[in-house]
Design a protein around this motif. Structure first.
Motif, PDB file in Angstrom:
ATOM      1  N   TYR A   1       0.893  -0.927  -0.226  1.00 55.74           N
ATOM      2  CA  TYR A   1      -0.136   0.060   0.045  1.00 55.74           C
ATOM      3  C   TYR A   1       0.957   1.310   0.129  1.00 55.74           C
ATOM      4  O   TYR A   1       0.529   2.023  -0.893  1.00 55.74           O
ATOM      5  CB  TYR A   1      -0.844  -0.044   1.292  1.00 55.74           C
ATOM      6  N   ARG A   2       1.874   1.454   0.968  1.00 55.08           N
ATOM      7  CA  ARG A   2       2.685   2.548   1.144  1.00 55.08           C
ATOM      8  C   ARG A   2       3.371   2.775  -0.455  1.00 55.08           C
ATOM      9  O   ARG A   2       3.658   3.831  -0.644  1.00 55.08           O
ATOM     10  CB  ARG A   2       3.642   2.396   2.143  1.00 55.08           C
ATOM     11  N   HIS A   3       4.027   1.879  -1.138  1.00 56.47           N
ATOM     12  CA  HIS A   3       4.862   2.000  -2.248  1.00 56.47           C
ATOM     13  C   HIS A   3       3.826   2.425  -3.503  1.00 56.47           C
ATOM     14  O   HIS A   3       4.200   3.140  -4.034  1.00 56.47           O
ATOM     15  CB  HIS A   3       5.278   0.597  -2.752  1.00 56.47           C
ATOM     16  N   ALA A   4       2.577   1.830  -3.309  1.00 49.49           N
ATOM     17  CA  ALA A   4       1.631   2.390  -4.368  1.00 49.49           C
ATOM     18  C   ALA A   4       1.439   3.841  -4.297  1.00 49.49           C
ATOM     19  O   ALA A   4       1.272   4.557  -5.063  1.00 49.49           O
ATOM     20  CB  ALA A   4       0.343   1.196  -4.394  1.00 49.49           C
ATOM     21  N   TYR A   5       1.263   4.191  -2.815  1.00 45.01           N
ATOM     22  CA  TYR A   5       0.662   5.519  -2.488  1.00 45.01           C
ATOM     23  C   TYR A   5       1.985   6.435  -2.874  1.00 45.01           C
ATOM     24  O   TYR A   5       1.977   7.479  -3.549  1.00 45.01           O
ATOM     25  CB  TYR A   5       0.602   5.637  -1.063  1.00 45.01           C
ATOM     26  N   GLU A   6       3.277   6.124  -2.526  1.00 44.07           N
ATOM     27  CA  GLU A   6       4.404   6.743  -3.049  1.00 44.07           C
ATOM     28  C   GLU A   6       4.566   7.165  -4.594  1.00 44.07           C
ATOM     29  O   GLU A   6       5.364   7.861  -5.117  1.00 44.07           O
ATOM     30  CB  GLU A   6       5.538   6.195  -2.419  1.00 44.07           C
ATOM     31  N   LEU A   7       4.137   5.952  -5.361  1.00 46.16           N
ATOM     32  CA  LEU A   7       3.950   6.307  -6.556  1.00 46.16           C
ATOM     33  C   LEU A   7       3.238   7.289  -7.175  1.00 46.16           C
ATOM     34  O   LEU A   7       2.943   7.336  -8.531  1.00 46.16           O
ATOM     35  CB  LEU A   7       3.847   4.709  -7.353  1.00 46.16           C
ATOM     36  N   GLY A   8       2.165   7.557  -6.222  1.00 46.85           N
ATOM     37  CA  GLY A   8       0.981   8.595  -6.930  1.00 46.85           C
ATOM     38  C   GLY A   8      -0.398   7.863  -7.183  1.00 46.85           C
ATOM     39  O   GLY A   8      -0.993   8.587  -7.985  1.00 46.85           O
ATOM     40  N   MET A   9      -0.703   7.036  -6.718  1.00 46.56           N
ATOM     41  CA  MET A   9      -1.881   6.505  -6.782  1.00 46.56           C
ATOM     42  C   MET A   9      -2.915   6.827  -6.038  1.00 46.56           C
ATOM     43  O   MET A   9      -2.557   6.814  -4.724  1.00 46.56           O
ATOM     44  CB  MET A   9      -1.750   4.604  -7.038  1.00 46.56           C
ATOM     45  N   MET A  10      -4.008   6.803  -6.378  1.00 45.17           N
ATOM     46  CA  MET A  10      -5.211   7.021  -5.529  1.00 45.17           C
ATOM     47  C   MET A  10      -5.740   5.723  -5.152  1.00 45.17           C
ATOM     48  O   MET A  10      -6.230   5.108  -5.919  1.00 45.17           O
ATOM     49  CB  MET A  10      -6.418   7.645  -6.214  1.00 45.17           C
ATOM     50  N   LEU A  11      -5.602   5.377  -3.784  1.00 45.41           N
ATOM     51  CA  LEU A  11      -6.089   3.971  -3.477  1.00 45.41           C
ATOM     52  C   LEU A  11      -7.334   3.797  -2.844  1.00 45.41           C
ATOM     53  O   LEU A  11      -7.834   4.277  -2.142  1.00 45.41           O
ATOM     54  CB  LEU A  11      -4.812   3.574  -2.521  1.00 45.41           C
ATOM     55  N   THR A  12      -7.930   2.751  -3.322  1.00 42.15           N
ATOM     56  CA  THR A  12      -9.346   1.977  -2.579  1.00 42.15           C
ATOM     57  C   THR A  12      -8.975   0.726  -2.034  1.00 42.15           C
ATOM     58  O   THR A  12      -8.233  -0.112  -2.814  1.00 42.15           O
ATOM     59  CB  THR A  12     -10.416   1.702  -3.507  1.00 42.15           C
TER      60      THR A  12
END
Length: 370
Positions: free
Chosen positions: A143-154
């Motif tokens: 989750y953290r890596h996806a967030y750091e890549l600039g994704m809007m997460l559900t």
């Protein structure tokens, strides 16, 4: 850590704030200005004014790198994806379309590479699901890596672990776009019966209390089955008392393996005619990835999967043609006089046919006969 994202989205550009539903269309010239802007310098005045008006944020005089992440354009044309991080789950729901719950998946290095490929492909919105995603040993760093890549997460979850402090800390630091919680009953007896786990209701309530206290952006998926159909209104009322938006789901589907055993959970009185299927962009602007990095056009159409860890992002070039082929009305539906107004896509119809499901559960012919 960024609190704003400027990103391409299909043919447009968006300015988004993680943890918030609202966003802004960004004129192309403004986006290009942000791409060229020195991140060590204060943000342009127009950006400072915009974010103050939209979200009440004061970024005046601050280096842009303190709060802004600018996503680069992608030539691949994808905007959304879903990812089953693991099929494992702490529940054994009678209706679950995933069938067997197996705790297996990729090593962390492969997960990270797949997320990097998703970002390069242009994925801006990512749904992390399971099984139960929060039981995966790599959920937090994924989750953290996806967030750091600039994704809007559900995050799609049963809510049973949302009380854990490490998850609450993660969501406070890296706000999700949405946390979608499945709801399986309004009382302990029906909830525990459907999930086939004693104490599941207690965990659900504990998780929801913690999530609401943390002001997570919640949305409920109210699941109506034979076990809890008598509590449909009670589930809706509970959502309303919590002040949480909800959507009600009543139609069960076969497992991803074409098994019909889960269809016995269907409440016959709640079987609803689906809306007419008018097409979708599965495989063209969004895709699905399973726990082993196998990419398909969506969660349902899993034929002809592409191994993202093995093929890399170049493998996605085949996805559009796969989608076009899977959507053709063939194999039991060809020549149908009602195919022009069918209520399910071809991959979903195939699952129902393989499961030998009653026509009434997915086909207009069954409704006419009934």
């Amino acid at each position: 850590m960024h609190s704003l994202i400027a990103s391409p989205f299909l043919e447009q550009h968006l300015l988004l704030r993680p943890g918030h539903k609202d966003g802004l269309l960004l004129p192309e010239e403004n986006y290009e200005e942000l791409r060229a802007h020195d991140p060590a310098q204060p943000a342009p005045a127009w950006l400072a004014d915009t974010v103050r008006d939209q979200w009440g944020m004061d970024v005046s005089g601050r280096p842009a790198s303190d709060f802004l992440l600018v996503r680069q354009p992608s030539t691949w044309g994808y905007s959304k994806a879903s990812w089953e991080v693991n099929l494992g789950c702490n529940y054994r729901c009678k209706h679950c379309y995933l069938g067997l719950k197996v705790n297996s998946g990729m090593a962390w290095d492969d997960k990270r590479r797949c997320l990097d490929a998703m970002a390069e492909a242009g994925v801006l919105w990512l749904q992390i699901t399971g099984g139960e995603p929060t039981v995966d040993k790599d959920f937090i760093r994924s989750y953290r890596h996806a967030y750091e890549l600039g994704m809007m997460l559900t995050v799609s979850t049963n809510g049973s672990l949302l009380w854990r402090q490490n998850l609450l800390d993660l969501f406070a630091e890296c706000p999700p776009y949405r946390v979608t919680v499945s709801m399986y009953g309004a009382t302990k007896s029906s909830y525990d019966e459907l999930t086939q786990r004693a104490g599941a209701w207690d965990l659900f309530i504990q998780g929801m209390n913690a999530a609401r206290a943390a002001r997570l952006p919640l949305r409920m998926s109210v699941i109506v089955t034979e076990d809890n159909a008598h509590e449909e209104q009670a589930m809706i009322d509970l959502c309303e008392s919590w002040g949480v938006e909800r959507e009600v789901y009543t139609n069960m589907t076969p497992t991803i393996y074409g098994g019909g055993e889960v269809l016995t959970a269907q409440s016959k009185d709640h079987l609803r005619m689906r809306k007419q299927f008018t097409g979708c962009n599965a495989g063209h602007t969004f895709f699905h990835m399973d726990p082993h990095g196998l990419v398909s056009i969506c969660k349902i159409g899993r034929d002809d999967q592409i191994s993202l860890p093995n093929e890399g992002i170049e493998g996605l070039a085949r996805l559009g043609a796969i989608a076009d082929r899977l959507m053709l009305r063939t194999g039991g539906c060809s020549g149908c006089t009602l195919s022009g107004s069918c209520t399910v896509c071809r991959p979903l119809a195939k699952h129902f046919q393989e499961a030998k499901a009653p026509l009434a559960s997915y086909c207009q012919h069954g409704r006419k006969a009934g």
